[in-house]
Design an enzyme around this catalytic site. Structure first.
Site, short mmCIF file in Angstrom:
data_model
loop_
_atom_site.label_atom_id
_atom_site.label_comp_id
_atom_site.label_asym_id
_atom_site.label_seq_id
_atom_site.Cartn_x
_atom_site.Cartn_y
_atom_site.Cartn_z
N ASP A 162 0.86 -1.19 0.00
CA ASP A 162 0.00 0.00 0.00
C ASP A 162 0.89 1.23 0.00
O ASP A 162 1.77 1.36 0.85
CB ASP A 162 -0.91 0.02 1.23
CG ASP A 162 -1.90 1.17 1.16
OD1 ASP A 162 -2.78 1.13 0.29
OD2 ASP A 162 -1.78 2.11 1.97
N ASP B 150 -11.28 18.39 42.43
CA ASP B 150 -9.84 18.60 42.37
C ASP B 150 -9.41 19.53 43.50
O ASP B 150 -10.25 20.06 44.25
CB ASP B 150 -9.42 19.17 41.01
CG ASP B 150 -8.04 18.66 40.57
OD1 ASP B 150 -7.14 18.60 41.42
OD2 ASP B 150 -7.88 18.32 39.39
N GLY C 15 -11.38 19.68 46.86
CA GLY C 15 -11.03 18.69 47.87
C GLY C 15 -9.80 17.91 47.48
O GLY C 15 -9.27 18.05 46.37
N ASP C 16 -9.34 17.10 48.39
CA ASP C 16 -8.15 16.26 48.20
C ASP C 16 -8.62 14.80 48.22
O ASP C 16 -9.15 14.34 49.23
CB ASP C 16 -7.15 16.52 49.32
CG ASP C 16 -5.85 15.76 49.13
OD1 ASP C 16 -5.85 14.69 48.49
OD2 ASP C 16 -4.81 16.24 49.63
N PHE C 17 -8.44 14.07 47.13
CA PHE C 17 -8.99 12.71 47.08
C PHE C 17 -8.26 11.74 48.01
O PHE C 17 -8.69 10.58 48.14
CB PHE C 17 -9.10 12.17 45.65
CG PHE C 17 -7.84 12.22 44.82
CD1 PHE C 17 -6.72 11.48 45.15
CD2 PHE C 17 -7.79 13.01 43.68
CE1 PHE C 17 -5.58 11.52 44.37
CE2 PHE C 17 -6.65 13.06 42.89
CZ PHE C 17 -5.54 12.31 43.23
#
Length: 659
Positions: A100, A520, A546-548
């Site tokens: 090709d 986040d 927030g902080d996970f």
């Protein structure tokens, strides 16, 4: 050479080439070459041309490079023919060759261009569509067969007065039958040739187009016919432009069927193509007699060489292949830094929507020397990001889309982050490998307890670079992620670590029933508002700070972790998944997006490099689908589905089972 007439009705006479005691029944499947027969007959192979029925609709966005697309198309063509012939004849052909050829409007796929195409690849731009696939930015554009005369005019106008690349992907499929099943082994390669067109007048363009020749040719021209008058120069294999790289094919065929022994290599004369009689030997086997072996030929060669030496002729030792690819890799960092420098000087911002400007004028505006600026501009033009004309330099479409700092699809922030942060970290890669940890302490001169707080968010400037990086890459990949799975069963979602909300915006655009909360750090949420687009979907996206690792996650039916897990070492990964699992009700979903390694960690080049990047920057790593499935099952997620996306990312959707 023997000719064996096949007994089966309706099959033409074939020539069987004996090669290491293997008889070859060859089938060629590819674009029609005018004429193709001599190419393979030169090697003592009688073959038949079988048009492939494979529909050439591969997604170009799934390929890191144009030549990868060409090779895969060639392979699929050949495999389709091999399977069809096996079903028809109830026996396997010895070999099927697929080819090709594509034309792409760029000088060379090397250095940064290849890396850039692997980093991000969107679609086409228009309305709700994504912008042009980034490998089209690097390759400037893969030119298919024109759909009409106006399309042919567009293609040929782009090629006028410029150099472009012609690439042929070739697949050699060796076939055998085992347990009444077709068994195949595929070898692939590509050949790239640079072609330069003369400046074409309007009259010449339309005269050629009206001849009808461009309409069934990739790129809109055929060099072996009238199209040859458009070509000013060819650098590389001319036959590759015609449609089949015979030189490279010869080498590949010999390696497959008669590989040299180490001791034979000392006797090969200068040049890597064997003599024509070598190929004749592969076919010239007297009926009932054994095939000449490499040892036979080597011994005969020794005798010939001794005679030549006695006559005063000198035999040259074979040179190794020129290490073009290796040299490109060695110099690749220079290409990246050149682009980084142009972006830092705001060259592309200066030229956006402006008339072409001379190097002296640009140098004055960016406070740089004229000679240095001109060299930098010339190289950016070579990369395909600037147009150079008698009037001066101007941006290409790719530069306006991705390299200006204020573009909708800008990667300027990513480039600045790469230049100012990633670059410095990678100078300490050796220490990262030895120590097995990130290298911020060497760059910063002090230990970083929390990389995000102590490094990435240490100043407004680095925080903005990081957010722009995440925003730009998220926009490029968001459409692929949002459409990877059927999400109609979820009414709410939480994008954990969702940064600017670029993915959330695309999710609600594709799923109007969905409400998405972006979760986040407060510092991120504070700036996220600056990235929000106006529109009716804006109300469906909410932001929560927030902080996970410490705070409770917002409730949702679907939790999303997009390029979060790979940032962290294993102990923190288990913390994240544990907190998500605790927030999930039975039947809730987890959409995980990462760059997946292959199970053997040998082939996924982008993911393997990214895993090194994670080591240097954050201490995390990339994983294979099997590793992720094991990880998810430990936290109560099952029914893991995997989708390979159109860009560089992959997605997994898992379901939370009851505790």
């Amino acid at each position: 050479m023997d000719e064996v007439t096949q007994e089966r009705t309706g099959e033409c006479s074939q020539r069987h080439a004996s090669c290491s005691s293997c008889a070859l029944r060859s089938v060629f499947s590819g674009s029609v070459v005018n004429p193709p027969d001599p190419f393979l007959l030169l090697q003592g192979l009688r073959f038949e041309v079988v048009p492939s029925r494979f529909k050439e609709k591969l997604d170009k966005a799934s390929f890191a490079t144009p030549y990868g697309y060409a090779m895969e198309t060639a392979k699929q063509k050949a495999l389709e023919v091999a399977n069809r012939m096996y079903q028809k004849d109830l026996r396997a052909p010895d070999m099927v060759i697929g080819a090709d050829t594509i034309v792409f409007h760029f000088r060379k796929t090397a250095d940064f261009c290849e890396w850039f195409s692997e980093v991000s690849r969107p679609d086409s731009h228009g309305g709700n569509q994504l912008p042009p696939f980034l490998s089209q930015t690097v390759g400037r554009l893969i030119l298919e067969k024109p759909v009409d005369k106006q399309d042919a005019y567009r293609m040929l106008s782009q090629l006028s007065g410029r150099e472009h690349s012609v690439c042929t992907g070739v697949a050699i499929v060796q076939c055998s039958s085992q347990d009444n099943k077709l068994d195949t082994r595929v070898s692939e390669f590509y050949e790239e040739t640079m072609v330069k067109f003369s400046e074409l007048s309007e009259d010449l363009l339309w005269e050629y187009i009206h001849s009808g020749e461009p309409m069934d040719k990739a790129g809109g021209y055929g060099i072996q016919a009238l199209g040859g008058m458009l070509v000013e120069s060819v650098h590389g294999d001319f036959l590759n432009v015609v449609g089949f790289p015979l030189n490279h094919f010869c080498k590949q065929l010999l390696q497959l069927y008669d590989p040299p022994r180490p001791e034979d290599l000392q006797r090969v004369k200068h040049g890597s193509i064997p003599a024509v009689d070598t190929f004749e030997d592969l076919s010239d086997v007297d009926e009932g007699g054994p095939a000449p072996t490499r040892r036979d030929k080597a011994e005969a060669g020794v005798a010939r060489d001794a005679t030549a030496e006695a006559e005063g002729n000198r035999t040259c030792e074979t040179l190794p292949p020129f290490p073009t690819r290796l040299l490109e890799l060695i110099n690749g960092f220079k290409t990246s830094k050149a682009l980084f420098t142009a972006c830092k000087l705001k060259v592309f911002d200066l030229l956006k929507d402006e008339a072409p400007q001379k190097a002296a004028g640009i140098a004055s505006k960016v406070d740089a020397s004229v000679c240095g600026t001109e060299r930098l501009l010339d190289f950016c033009a070579c990369l395909g990001f600037l147009e150079k004309s008698e009037q001066g330099y101007s941006n290409t479409e790719a530069a306006n889309l991705y390299l200006t700092s204020d573009g909708d699809w800008s990667l300027h922030g990513f480039i600045m982050y790469s230049s100012e942060v990633t670059w410095n970290l990678f100078t300490h890669l050796e220490f990262a490998v030895r120590e097995g940890r990130n290298q911020h302490h060497r760059v910063q001169g002090k230990k970083a307890e929390d990389v995000f707080q102590d490094v990435l968010y240490q100043s407004p400037e680095t925080r903005l670079w990081f957010m722009q990086t995440m925003h730009g890459l998220s926009k490029l990949n968001a459409r692929y992620i949002a459409t990877a799975f059927d999400l109609s069963g979820f009414s709410s979602a939480c994008d954990v670590g969702g940064c600017t909300g670029a993915l959330a915006q695309e999710l609600v655009r594709e799923n109007p029933h969905l409400q998405v909360t972006v979760f986040d750090l407060p510092e991120t949420i504070e700036l996220a508002a600056h990235f929000q687009p106006a529109g009716p979907q804006a109300a469906q996206v909410q932001f929560a700070a927030g902080d996970f690792f410490r705070d409770r996650l917002p409730p949702a039916d679907l939790y999303i972790l997009c390029q979060i897990i790979h940032d962290w070492p294993d102990d923190r990964v288990h913390e994240i998944l544990s907190r998500v699992a605790q927030s999930c009700k039975p039947g809730a979903g987890l959409l995980l997006v990462e760059t997946l390694l292959d199970e053997e960690k040998r082939e996924a080049r982008v993911a393997l490099l990214q895993s090194l990047n994670m080591l240097v920057q954050l201490g995390g790593r990339e994983r294979s689908p099997g590793e992720y499935q094991c990880l998810l099952e430990q936290h109560g997620f099952c029914q893991v589905q995997v989708a390979h996306l159109g860009g560089i990312l992959d997605a997994m959707l898992a379901t939370r089972v009851g505790p």
